[in-house]
Design an enzyme around this catalytic site. Structure first.
Site, PDB file in Angstrom:
ATOM      1  N   ASP A  45       0.848  -1.205   0.000  1.00  0.00           N
ATOM      2  CA  ASP A  45       0.000   0.000   0.000  1.00  0.00           C
ATOM      3  C   ASP A  45       0.887   1.261   0.000  1.00  0.00           C
ATOM      4  O   ASP A  45       0.672   2.184  -0.798  1.00  0.00           O
ATOM      5  CB  ASP A  45      -0.901   0.063   1.249  1.00  0.00           C
ATOM      6  N   GLU A  66      -5.233   7.315   0.453  1.00  0.00           N
ATOM      7  CA  GLU A  66      -5.643   6.644   1.695  1.00  0.00           C
ATOM      8  C   GLU A  66      -4.564   6.663   2.781  1.00  0.00           C
ATOM      9  O   GLU A  66      -4.875   6.896   3.947  1.00  0.00           O
ATOM     10  CB  GLU A  66      -6.022   5.177   1.404  1.00  0.00           C
ATOM     11  N   ARG A  82     -23.925  -2.490  -2.055  1.00  0.00           N
ATOM     12  CA  ARG A  82     -23.138  -2.320  -0.833  1.00  0.00           C
ATOM     13  C   ARG A  82     -24.019  -1.535   0.135  1.00  0.00           C
ATOM     14  O   ARG A  82     -24.196  -0.339  -0.035  1.00  0.00           O
ATOM     15  CB  ARG A  82     -21.877  -1.541  -1.174  1.00  0.00           C
ATOM     16  N   ASP A 129      -6.440   4.992  -4.148  1.00  0.00           N
ATOM     17  CA  ASP A 129      -6.419   3.860  -3.218  1.00  0.00           C
ATOM     18  C   ASP A 129      -5.321   2.936  -3.724  1.00  0.00           C
ATOM     19  O   ASP A 129      -5.506   2.224  -4.709  1.00  0.00           O
ATOM     20  CB  ASP A 129      -7.770   3.140  -3.190  1.00  0.00           C
ATOM     21  N   ASP A 175     -12.469   4.663  -2.440  1.00  0.00           N
ATOM     22  CA  ASP A 175     -13.022   3.306  -2.586  1.00  0.00           C
ATOM     23  C   ASP A 175     -14.043   3.216  -3.720  1.00  0.00           C
ATOM     24  O   ASP A 175     -14.531   2.113  -4.018  1.00  0.00           O
ATOM     25  CB  ASP A 175     -13.696   2.857  -1.283  1.00  0.00           C
ATOM     26  N   ILE A 195      -3.862   0.236  -2.637  1.00  0.00           N
ATOM     27  CA  ILE A 195      -4.376  -1.149  -2.674  1.00  0.00           C
ATOM     28  C   ILE A 195      -5.767  -1.101  -2.063  1.00  0.00           C
ATOM     29  O   ILE A 195      -5.929  -0.795  -0.882  1.00  0.00           O
ATOM     30  CB  ILE A 195      -3.493  -2.134  -1.874  1.00  0.00           C
ATOM     31  N   ASP A 196      -6.758  -1.346  -2.878  1.00  0.00           N
ATOM     32  CA  ASP A 196      -8.115  -1.452  -2.366  1.00  0.00           C
ATOM     33  C   ASP A 196      -8.376  -2.945  -2.169  1.00  0.00           C
ATOM     34  O   ASP A 196      -8.065  -3.750  -3.046  1.00  0.00           O
ATOM     35  CB  ASP A 196      -9.098  -0.867  -3.379  1.00  0.00           C
ATOM     36  N   THR A 233      -7.180  -4.481   0.852  1.00  0.00           N
ATOM     37  CA  THR A 233      -5.922  -4.956   1.467  1.00  0.00           C
ATOM     38  C   THR A 233      -6.121  -6.322   2.121  1.00  0.00           C
ATOM     39  O   THR A 233      -5.231  -7.173   2.085  1.00  0.00           O
ATOM     40  CB  THR A 233      -5.391  -3.927   2.489  1.00  0.00           C
ATOM     41  N   LYS A 253     -15.023  -5.456  -8.027  1.00  0.00           N
ATOM     42  CA  LYS A 253     -16.480  -5.647  -8.188  1.00  0.00           C
ATOM     43  C   LYS A 253     -17.011  -4.697  -9.269  1.00  0.00           C
ATOM     44  O   LYS A 253     -17.792  -5.095 -10.119  1.00  0.00           O
ATOM     45  CB  LYS A 253     -17.203  -5.400  -6.849  1.00  0.00           C
TER      46      LYS A 253
HETATM   47  N1  LIG Z   1     -17.210  -0.648   8.202  1.00  0.00           N
HETATM   48  C1  LIG Z   1     -16.942  -0.535   6.918  1.00  0.00           C
HETATM   49  N2  LIG Z   1     -17.958  -0.449   6.033  1.00  0.00           N
HETATM   50  C2  LIG Z   1     -17.716  -0.346   4.728  1.00  0.00           C
HETATM   51  N3  LIG Z   1     -16.482  -0.307   4.194  1.00  0.00           N
HETATM   52  C3  LIG Z   1     -15.424  -0.376   5.011  1.00  0.00           C
HETATM   53  C4  LIG Z   1     -15.600  -0.496   6.404  1.00  0.00           C
HETATM   54  N4  LIG Z   1     -14.367  -0.557   6.967  1.00  0.00           N
HETATM   55  C5  LIG Z   1     -13.482  -0.465   5.953  1.00  0.00           C
HETATM   56  N5  LIG Z   1     -14.110  -0.351   4.793  1.00  0.00           N
HETATM   57  C6  LIG Z   1     -13.523  -0.148   3.453  1.00  0.00           C
HETATM   58  O1  LIG Z   1     -13.788  -1.269   2.646  1.00  0.00           O
HETATM   59  C7  LIG Z   1     -12.755  -1.328   1.672  1.00  0.00           C
HETATM   60  C8  LIG Z   1     -12.708  -2.670   1.067  1.00  0.00           C
HETATM   61  O2  LIG Z   1     -13.992  -2.927   0.619  1.00  0.00           O
HETATM   62  P1  LIG Z   1     -14.352  -4.229  -0.026  1.00  0.00           P
HETATM   63  O3  LIG Z   1     -15.678  -4.116  -0.672  1.00  0.00           O
HETATM   64  O4  LIG Z   1     -13.201  -4.646  -0.870  1.00  0.00           O
HETATM   65  O5  LIG Z   1     -14.450  -5.170   1.201  1.00  0.00           O
HETATM   66  S1  LIG Z   1     -14.353  -6.665   1.107  1.00  0.00           S
HETATM   67  O6  LIG Z   1     -12.984  -7.005   1.461  1.00  0.00           O
HETATM   68  O7  LIG Z   1     -14.714  -7.157  -0.202  1.00  0.00           O
HETATM   69  O8  LIG Z   1     -15.289  -7.114   2.064  1.00  0.00           O
HETATM   70  C9  LIG Z   1     -11.531  -0.982   2.464  1.00  0.00           C
HETATM   71  O9  LIG Z   1     -10.594  -0.471   1.540  1.00  0.00           O
HETATM   72  P2  LIG Z   1      -9.033  -0.771   1.753  1.00  0.00           P
HETATM   73  O10 LIG Z   1      -8.696  -0.242   3.102  1.00  0.00           O
HETATM   74  O11 LIG Z   1      -8.429   0.052   0.649  1.00  0.00           O
HETATM   75  O12 LIG Z   1      -8.822  -2.216   1.606  1.00  0.00           O
HETATM   76  C10 LIG Z   1     -12.041   0.071   3.442  1.00  0.00           C
HETATM   77  O13 LIG Z   1     -11.818   1.376   2.999  1.00  0.00           O
HETATM   78 MG   LIG Z   2     -10.119   0.779  -0.336  1.00  0.00          MG
HETATM   79 MG   LIG Z   3      -6.556   0.747   0.367  1.00  0.00          MG
HETATM   80 MG   LIG Z   4      -7.212   0.373   3.910  1.00  0.00          MG
END
Ligand SMILES: Nc1ncnc2c1ncn2[C@@H]1O[C@H](COP(=O)(O)OS(=O)(=O)O)[C@@H](OP(=O)(O)O)[C@H]1O
Ligand SMILES: [Mg+2]
Ligand SMILES: [Mg+2]
Ligand SMILES: [Mg+2]
Length: 360
Positions: A49, A72, A286, A136, A299, A138-139, A141, A272
């Site tokens: 990241d 981020e 979502r 982002d 995101d 790494i989205d 992570t 997605k």
């Molecule tokens: N509580 C809550 N509700 C909604 N979203 C949240 C929450 N907490 C974190 N995040 C964010 O979710 C990002 C990843 O989303 P995803 O859709 O990839 O989640 S998942 O791993 O498929 O479940 C993730 O992005 P990254 O941190 O870049 O991985 C977060 O920004």
């Molecule tokens: Mg993300």
């Molecule tokens: Mg990220």
């Molecule tokens: Mg993150």
């Protein structure tokens, strides 16, 4: 002589920057020690990241010095954690594009210290005026750590509207029509035929090409579009892996009301949005789980313009347009509904009906 279409340079630089950053994330993905830290919200961040964010910001600053950047990650912890800083620098200094591409991005970062300052250039508060890049690095992570789907995401927002979006998805198949599968991790280790770069510019359509394509030529990629969905009961949902990120039981109820029988496909990250945009899936839902959670602009920005340009509509779960001009988060919105234009209204009606009685 015909002039270049709007945002041609922004698109080109964004694609190169994402391609370069993805070279770094792929090397980290293939190592066992990913240098993971836990952030204050208990979510993970890795060497990948931080490194990807440094490389992307350095490319943007070289080309568009005046633009604001909302990214981020922040470097604070790395100023004292010299071990981790050294590890990140080890990747960043050695990651280069072949050929002309590297020159267009301004070449290498000077030192480990300047790398930290570059990471912190992503601290803009965003807003409704001017040019703002959302990154982002790494989205997904958690997906990255699990060996599943993740995405390197970059978007340009101008006066609160997303104009350019690029998603690098190293673990999605290059082939648009390949069936999408649940990706809970451990199934993505074979990198053969994988890695796709999906892009869009407002008003100019969406395209896809291999993430490993040469950067020298002017490969515009192939045009992509959503699957026309005539019979909603044949659709399938694409949803989060983490139960904490979306309300899965409510989603199941919505699917049932719409007559959808297929199991939802679960995958991490904006892969997605990429999947539904190229017809490998149908609908991305979502629904807010935690009261007070505000979705982050990084995101969603790239995925939203890509899905729109591929023939879709994206709103929040009340039908409101997503407002990228409110700061670092989508604070004026709740949840996400992304679907082909023709069925979006029907889905939204059911989402509203089912959500009405739900207290978070
Ligand atoms: N509580 C809550 N509700 C909604 N979203 C949240 C929450 N907490 C974190 N995040 C964010 O979710 C990002 C990843 O989303 P995803 O859709 O990839 O989640 S998942 O791993 O498929 O479940 C993730 O992005 P990254 O941190 O870049 O991985 C977060 O920004
Ligand atoms: Mg993300
Ligand atoms: Mg990220
Ligand atoms: Mg993150």
């Amino acid at each position: 002589m015909s002039s270049a279409p709007p945002y041609a340079k922004e698109l080109r630089i964004a694609q190169l920057a994402v391609q370069r950053a993805a070279i770094l994330t792929k090397s980290v993905f293939n190592t066992t020690s990913k240098g993971t830290l836990s952030k204050s919200d208990h979510s993970p961040v890795t060497v990948g990241d931080f490194g990807a964010q440094a490389l992307i910001i350095s490319a943007l600053k070289y080309n568009f010095a005046q633009d604001e950047i909302v990214a981020e990650e922040e470097a604070e912890e790395l100023r004292t954690n010299t071990d981790l800083r050294g590890k990140i620098w080890g990747y960043v200094k050695d990651t280069k594009l072949d050929g002309e591409g590297e020159k267009e991005l301004g070449g290498a970062i000077e030192s480990a210290e300047s790398m930290l300052d570059i990471i912190d250039l992503g601290a803009s508060q965003g807003g409704s005026k001017g040019r703002i890049w959302a990154i982002d690095p790494i989205d997904g992570t958690k997906g990255f750590l699990r060996g599943g789907q993740y995405a390197v995401c970059l978007a340009l927002i101008v006066d609160g509207k997303v104009k350019v979006g690029v998603l690098g998805c190293p673990n999605l198949p290059v082939d648009d029509s390949a069936r999408i599968e649940n990706s809970m991790g451990k199934d993505q280790q074979d990198s053969e035929g994988k890695g796709v770069l999906i892009s869009a510019v407002e008003g100019q359509g969406a395209t896809g090409r291999a993430l490993s394509a040469s950067t020298g030529g002017k490969d515009d990629g192939r045009s992509i579009s959503m699957k026309p969905l005539e019979d909603i009961t044949k659709a399938s949902f694409c949803e989060s892996v983490e139960a904490a990120h979306s309300n899965q039981s409510l989603q199941a109820e919505i699917a049932k009301k719409l007559g959808i029988v297929a199991e939802s496909v679960r995958m991490d990250s904006q892969a997605k949005y990429a999947s539904i945009a190229r017809g490998a899936g149908d609908i991305y839902l979502r629904l807010q789980v935690k009261r007070g959670y505000e979705e982050k602009i990084w995101d969603h920005a790239a995925g939203v313009v890509i899905v729109r340009e591929a023939g879709g509509l994206v709103t929040d779960s009340e039908g409101k347009e997503l407002d990228f001009g409110r700061g670092r988060t989508l604070r004026g919105n709740s949840g996400i509904v992304a679907a082909p234009k023709g069925v979006h209204g029907r889905i939204l009606d059911v989402v509203k009906e089912v959500s009405a009685g739900v207290k978070l």
